[in-house]
Design an enzyme around this catalytic site. Sequence first.
Site, PDB file in Angstrom:
ATOM      1  N   ILE A  11       0.831  -1.205   0.000  1.00 53.75           N
ATOM      2  CA  ILE A  11       0.000   0.000   0.000  1.00 53.75           C
ATOM      3  C   ILE A  11       0.864   1.253   0.000  1.00 53.75           C
ATOM      4  CG2 ILE A  11      -1.579   1.382   1.418  1.00 53.75           C
ATOM      5  CD1 ILE A  11      -2.987  -0.771  -0.169  1.00 53.75           C
ATOM      6  N   GLY A  12       1.863   1.319   0.871  1.00 57.15           N
ATOM      7  CA  GLY A  12       2.734   2.483   0.906  1.00 57.15           C
ATOM      8  C   GLY A  12       3.471   2.688  -0.399  1.00 57.15           C
ATOM      9  N   LYS A 205     -15.398   0.800   7.235  1.00 60.95           N
ATOM     10  CA  LYS A 205     -14.483  -0.266   6.827  1.00 60.95           C
ATOM     11  C   LYS A 205     -14.261  -1.255   7.967  1.00 60.95           C
ATOM     12  CE  LYS A 205     -10.151  -1.339   4.586  1.00 60.95           C
ATOM     13  NZ  LYS A 205      -8.875  -0.856   4.025  1.00 60.95           N
TER      14      LYS A 205
END
Length: 340
Positions: A11-12, A205
């Site tokens: 993700i980063g 979420k």
Amino acid sequence: MKICIYGAGAIGGFMGHALAQVPGVELSLIARGPHLKAMQENGLTLIRDGETVSVPVTATSNPADLGPQDYVVIALKSHQAWQSAESIKPLLGPNTAVVTCQNGVPWWYFHKLPGEFEGSRLDAVDRDDRQWTVFGPGRAIGCVVYPATEIIEPGVIKHVYGDKFSIGEPDGTVSPRCEALSKAMQQGGLRAPVLEDIRSEIWLKLWGNLCFNPISALTGATLDVVATEPGTRALAKSMMLEAQTLAEKLGASFRVDVERRINGAAGVGAHRTSMLQDLDAGKAMEIDALVTAVQEMGRVADIATPAIDGVLALVQQLAEGRGLYPTYPAENGDDLARTA
């Protein structure tokens, strides 16, 4: 604008690949091991929609190489972020913002929360107030992550779906620092809406993660099965309704009802949740940010969570038996100790 992504994994790295191409952004990445070496030698590569694009990046394992930043995006799991807090210090200047890019309940949740619980701390995600003390809650910007990505080899990230990173201030203001970060992310091709109620987005979420993740780890079932088999669906619904009661007492709201949320999860198909993947891979399990913290919040707000409590006890015992939990080190640093 100086932005450091601490934890440039799937993700980063995806976010970093986008920001690296934005004029005026001085981007740096913190990583380690073969992934770091590959980025240093060959740049960061993203495979998306059949297209492969590599970009040069500044990457290091040592934050002291980089100095103070305007933004530090922490793209680690919650327990890893807690462990790394002291290491992040060299990146912090007087006005550095810390963007919490983790799933689950953030350590700053009760900062600037209107009402009687303002300023409460959560031991499950910030034992001994480490992040609260090192960073200070005034630096925090919330971020809810929606993309799915994976590292397929060192330095190479494959995009699966999604491009949205919702961000927001704990106090609900639309701040200049959020607007500036949102603009940069949008210039990089990401969606980054600035929300006045980031906590409700966090809950939306978390609502699924707090039940589907542990139930799937306990049963070995994929998301479609957990969400449609009558017994596990009913258990998930009970956990979600407890969480909704808690969240609403704390001022959050839900823009969809529980049945629609469960049906949406079922529609994802035969997906193996992250907790099930970690269990099978022998990795530390992200139980506390997704479940333990919700139990702790229930105790703070005096809301009973019997279904959550039961599933939490079972998944903790399972993970303990595999040596994958708890994730906080004991005081002597030699082994692990329960966080809740």
